[in-house]
Design a protein around this motif. Sequence first.
Motif, PDB file in Angstrom:
ATOM      1  N   LEU A  19       0.787  -1.238   0.000  1.00  0.00           N
ATOM      2  CA  LEU A  19       0.000   0.000   0.000  1.00  0.00           C
ATOM      3  C   LEU A  19       0.817   1.285   0.000  1.00  0.00           C
ATOM      4  O   LEU A  19       0.249   2.359  -0.180  1.00  0.00           O
ATOM      5  CB  LEU A  19      -0.939   0.022   1.217  1.00  0.00           C
ATOM      6  N   LEU A  20       2.120   1.203   0.212  1.00  0.00           N
ATOM      7  CA  LEU A  20       2.943   2.414   0.279  1.00  0.00           C
ATOM      8  C   LEU A  20       3.998   2.457  -0.820  1.00  0.00           C
ATOM      9  O   LEU A  20       5.069   3.050  -0.649  1.00  0.00           O
ATOM     10  CB  LEU A  20       3.598   2.538   1.661  1.00  0.00           C
ATOM     11  N   ARG A  34       7.897   6.428   3.825  1.00  0.00           N
ATOM     12  CA  ARG A  34       6.548   6.990   3.974  1.00  0.00           C
ATOM     13  C   ARG A  34       5.889   6.616   5.299  1.00  0.00           C
ATOM     14  O   ARG A  34       4.837   7.139   5.639  1.00  0.00           O
ATOM     15  CB  ARG A  34       5.674   6.533   2.804  1.00  0.00           C
ATOM     16  N   VAL A  35       6.503   5.714   6.038  1.00  0.00           N
ATOM     17  CA  VAL A  35       5.949   5.306   7.329  1.00  0.00           C
ATOM     18  C   VAL A  35       6.296   6.355   8.379  1.00  0.00           C
ATOM     19  O   VAL A  35       7.458   6.733   8.529  1.00  0.00           O
ATOM     20  CB  VAL A  35       6.493   3.936   7.759  1.00  0.00           C
ATOM     21  N   ARG A  36       5.290   6.805   9.114  1.00  0.00           N
ATOM     22  CA  ARG A  36       5.485   7.784  10.185  1.00  0.00           C
ATOM     23  C   ARG A  36       5.351   7.145  11.563  1.00  0.00           C
ATOM     24  O   ARG A  36       5.905   7.646  12.536  1.00  0.00           O
ATOM     25  CB  ARG A  36       4.473   8.924  10.045  1.00  0.00           C
ATOM     26  N   GLY A  59      -8.133   6.093   6.028  1.00  0.00           N
ATOM     27  CA  GLY A  59      -8.141   7.524   5.746  1.00  0.00           C
ATOM     28  C   GLY A  59      -7.010   8.241   6.461  1.00  0.00           C
ATOM     29  O   GLY A  59      -6.494   7.783   7.487  1.00  0.00           O
ATOM     30  N   GLY A  60      -6.614   9.375   5.926  1.00  0.00           N
ATOM     31  CA  GLY A  60      -5.555  10.161   6.535  1.00  0.00           C
ATOM     32  C   GLY A  60      -4.212   9.461   6.574  1.00  0.00           C
ATOM     33  O   GLY A  60      -3.367   9.764   7.423  1.00  0.00           O
ATOM     34  N   THR A 105       1.912   8.409   4.836  1.00  0.00           N
ATOM     35  CA  THR A 105       1.536   9.652   4.189  1.00  0.00           C
ATOM     36  C   THR A 105       0.081   9.573   3.766  1.00  0.00           C
ATOM     37  O   THR A 105      -0.552   8.519   3.786  1.00  0.00           O
ATOM     38  CB  THR A 105       2.419   9.908   2.963  1.00  0.00           C
ATOM     39  N   ASP A 106      -0.467  10.692   3.341  1.00  0.00           N
ATOM     40  CA  ASP A 106      -1.892  10.750   2.970  1.00  0.00           C
ATOM     41  C   ASP A 106      -2.153  10.195   1.572  1.00  0.00           C
ATOM     42  O   ASP A 106      -3.302  10.040   1.188  1.00  0.00           O
ATOM     43  CB  ASP A 106      -2.396  12.200   3.027  1.00  0.00           C
TER      44      ASP A 106
END
Length: 295
Positions: free
Chosen positions: A226-227, A233-235, A259-260, A284-285
């Motif tokens: 998904l990323l 991109r992982v926070r 979402g978000g 990330t969004d």
Amino acid sequence: MPIDAASALAAAPRTDEIAWEPGDVQLYHLALGAGRPATDPGELRYVLESRLRVLPSFATVAGAGAPGVIRTLSLPGVDTDLARVLHAGQRLALHRPVPPRGTARTTTRVTAAYDKGTAALLVTRTDAADADGTLWTEEAEVYVRGEGNWGGERGPSARSAPPADGPDAVVDRPTREDQALLYRLTGDLNPLHADPEFAARAGFDRPVLHGLCTYGITLKAVVDTLLDGDPARVRGYGARFTGVVYPGETLRVRMWRAGGGVVRVTGEAVERGVRVLTGTVTGTDTVTRSAARSG
């Protein structure tokens, strides 16, 4: 000796210096099952030094330091039989992407001790910082059987059900029979994951896979699915361990876009139909909308 919750909470933080190199990152990724197929460009980003990207969960083993459970048992006020200890959960917040080579100072302390009646639940926090500031913050939840009933606060309930609708993606990740033996080379030498006699004393049929290995395999599945295969991109990533995976079983990872930039995840040991992990990945969004189901 029983856990002394007051001493554990009052103790000064423990500080360590850690360092890691690309080879440490590559070993960690291989221990999660990366590199299969060996010529897949998506897998080579985890194992080939010329294009190496670091999965954020590497922070849990960076510097070959003691992982959450072992680190917790080395802190003041915590003295118990390792066979009574289980890793209950792990949370990770990324302040910057983890570099493939680095040094950092880690500061660890017990931030909470909950009385669960038949057990104690200890929460430890570790902050890692380099010359440019904080790199990551991680929290480990350690469940110690037989150490409750001291009259302390019970703590919050962390139970959560997965979404009622169908997942946006499903992937299966077979584990190897020797996966725990390989993963322990990253620094987690808990005999629960290698010694059949110790595993039996802890109440298991045979050695179990490290919870943090399941944690890393699950995160890699989310990043790859998904990323867009981009670990940067992982926070953040938090998970609770609700069961164990035995080496050789298949881990089925279900993912829901919430979402978000939030992805809800569950992990299941397919052969026994047992849920072993529930968690949330924050990225990330702009989560990819085209992932297909598989597995």
